[in-house]
Design an enzyme around this catalytic site. Structure first.
Site, PDB file in Angstrom:
ATOM      1  N   ARG A  20       0.557  -0.716   0.038  1.00  0.00           N
ATOM      2  CA  ARG A  20       0.030   0.192  -0.516  1.00  0.00           C
ATOM      3  C   ARG A  20       0.944   1.152   0.355  1.00  0.00           C
ATOM      4  O   ARG A  20       1.938   1.137   0.716  1.00  0.00           O
ATOM      5  CB  ARG A  20      -0.850  -0.043   1.412  1.00  0.00           C
ATOM      6  CG  ARG A  20      -2.231  -0.587   1.405  1.00  0.00           C
ATOM      7  CD  ARG A  20      -3.434  -0.118  -0.005  1.00  0.00           C
ATOM      8  NE  ARG A  20      -4.460  -1.007  -0.407  1.00  0.00           N
ATOM      9  CZ  ARG A  20      -4.242  -1.824  -0.754  1.00  0.00           C
ATOM     10  NH1 ARG A  20      -3.132  -2.459  -1.742  1.00  0.00           N
ATOM     11  NH2 ARG A  20      -5.680  -3.118  -0.005  1.00  0.00           N
ATOM     12  N   HIS A  26      -0.956   0.669  -9.834  1.00  0.00           N
ATOM     13  CA  HIS A  26      -1.749  -0.905  -9.071  1.00  0.00           C
ATOM     14  C   HIS A  26      -2.482  -1.747  -9.445  1.00  0.00           C
ATOM     15  O   HIS A  26      -3.725  -2.302  -9.686  1.00  0.00           O
ATOM     16  CB  HIS A  26      -3.242  -0.018  -8.216  1.00  0.00           C
ATOM     17  CG  HIS A  26      -3.179  -0.701  -6.667  1.00  0.00           C
ATOM     18  ND1 HIS A  26      -3.168   0.132  -5.458  1.00  0.00           N
ATOM     19  CD2 HIS A  26      -3.218  -1.554  -6.152  1.00  0.00           C
ATOM     20  CE1 HIS A  26      -3.762  -0.865  -4.836  1.00  0.00           C
ATOM     21  NE2 HIS A  26      -3.782  -2.498  -5.397  1.00  0.00           N
ATOM     22  N   GLU A  31      -2.956   7.677  -4.996  1.00  0.00           N
ATOM     23  CA  GLU A  31      -3.725   7.142  -5.420  1.00  0.00           C
ATOM     24  C   GLU A  31      -4.789   8.024  -5.537  1.00  0.00           C
ATOM     25  O   GLU A  31      -5.918   7.857  -5.045  1.00  0.00           O
ATOM     26  CB  GLU A  31      -3.920   5.524  -5.393  1.00  0.00           C
ATOM     27  CG  GLU A  31      -2.360   4.999  -5.477  1.00  0.00           C
ATOM     28  CD  GLU A  31      -3.159   3.550  -5.159  1.00  0.00           C
ATOM     29  OE1 GLU A  31      -4.232   3.164  -5.621  1.00  0.00           O
ATOM     30  OE2 GLU A  31      -1.969   3.050  -4.793  1.00  0.00           O
TER      31      GLU A  31
END
Ligand code: GLV
Ligand code: GLV
Length: 330
Positions: free
Chosen positions: A240, A287, A269
């Site tokens: 993450r 991602h 993000e």
């Protein structure tokens, strides 16, 4: 009354087929985009189940609107997007999708490691720009992978699957993890040792992050940690974004405290620090850890099995807030 379940994003078709087969009525946000917050807040009202994705922030405000909500099935293994403590206080079950994406995630971390070490993206751009004028002894030199030392931070399912693949590259493994895993250690054919994070950072050629995002892991890798790494080392983050202090990483790359970084996740993000984009020694993916057709289908079916189990009065198999009680009489 609206349909029982709301799904925040279009998912692979087998997911919807399975819900139809189970006779559970649902609505789906119809556009292929992140659902706007106001639409989410409106749609959760009177729903009993929510199937959401990792970009949906399921916080107190959502629970306040979702007066009838009983279960949130997250379409991800990580569930830092959900206020689980709050869900538990309200008696709302939360589930995730562990296991089915482990191999895809481990494969992607290796893709990043190899691509960063061997400057694959930069080299591809070089060729496409018409700069390739023939083989050269000093052309686009990278780092050796085989025989090097791999630092694995977090030895959960994905961390282990990632580490296993290092055997093919005859790598020595250093891992940092809450617990020693002797079973894993004995299954690894090469040298493997549990060390503390400082020792791992100082001695690894590659450092790959596989921890989940919790208050304890925010900025686990910051300036101090990056300075501890070797100047030829490469950082890989497929966990993450907030686990790494992105501004510190930019300095580390610019000032060459480390050699490169392969990233699949970012602090905010979809925003990516502009300097990461302009630096040549980074490989940046949007991602994609679990992004294969088969894995995304399996994740959807798993999320749906949790919903179906719940509505059939069973304990969801991938319950995150395990303190929730499920009596067989409910
Ligand atoms: C992906 O990042 C996941 O947590 O499933
Ligand atoms: C996530 O990190 C997992 O262990 O599946």
């Amino acid at each position: 009354m609206p349909n029982r379940i709301f799904i925040t994003r279009m998912l692979p078709q087998p997911v919807f087929d399975r819900l139809d087969e189970a006779g559970i009525a649902y609505d789906v946000y119809p556009k292929d985009e992140i659902i706007p917050r106001d639409v989410l807040l409106r749609e959760v009202r009177d729903r009993e189940g929510l199937l959401c994705i990792l970009t949906d922030v399921i916080d107190k405000e959502v629970f306040d609107r979702a007066n009838r909500l009983k279960i949130v099935a997250n379409y991800a293994v990580g569930y830092n997007n959900i206020d689980v403590a709050h869900a538990t206080r309200r008696g709302v079950a939360v589930s995730n999708t562990p296991g089915v994406l482990t191999d895809a995630a481990a494969d992607l971390a290796w893709t990043l490691l190899l691509a960063t070490a061997r400057r694959v993206v930069e080299s591809d751009a070089y060729l496409r720009a018409g700069k390739f004028e023939g083989w050269g002894p000093m052309l686009l030199l990278g780092r050796d992978v085989t025989g090097s030392t791999l630092g694995v931070v977090g030895l959960g399912r994905i961390g282990k699957a990632f580490a296993q693949r290092a055997a093919a590259f005859q790598m020595k493994i250093l891992y940092a993890s809450r617990r020693r895993d002797e079973e894993f250690e004995s299954s690894y054919p090469g040298e493997i040792r549990r060390v503390d994070l400082d020792e791992l950072l100082a001695n690894s050629d590659f450092v790959s992050l596989h921890v989940s995002l919790t208050p304890e892991t925010v900025h686990l890798i910051g300036e101090k940690e990056l300075r501890r790494m070797q100047p030829h080392a490469i950082l890989i983050n497929t966990a993450r974004g907030p686990v790494v202090d992105e501004a510190a990483l930019v300095r580390a790359l610019k000032e060459k405290w480390i050699w490169g970084a392969g990233l699949d996740v970012y602090e905010e993000e979809p925003h990516v620090h502009p300097d990461l984009i302009s630096l040549p020694n980074t490989v940046l993916l949007p991602h994609l850890g679990s992004a294969t057709t088969k894995t995304r289908t399996r994740m959807g079916l798993m999320a749906v099995e949790n919903l179906i189990a719940f509505f059939e009065g069973r304990r969801p198999p991938n319950l995150v807030n395990e303190e929730m009680r499920f009596s067989s009489s409910r």
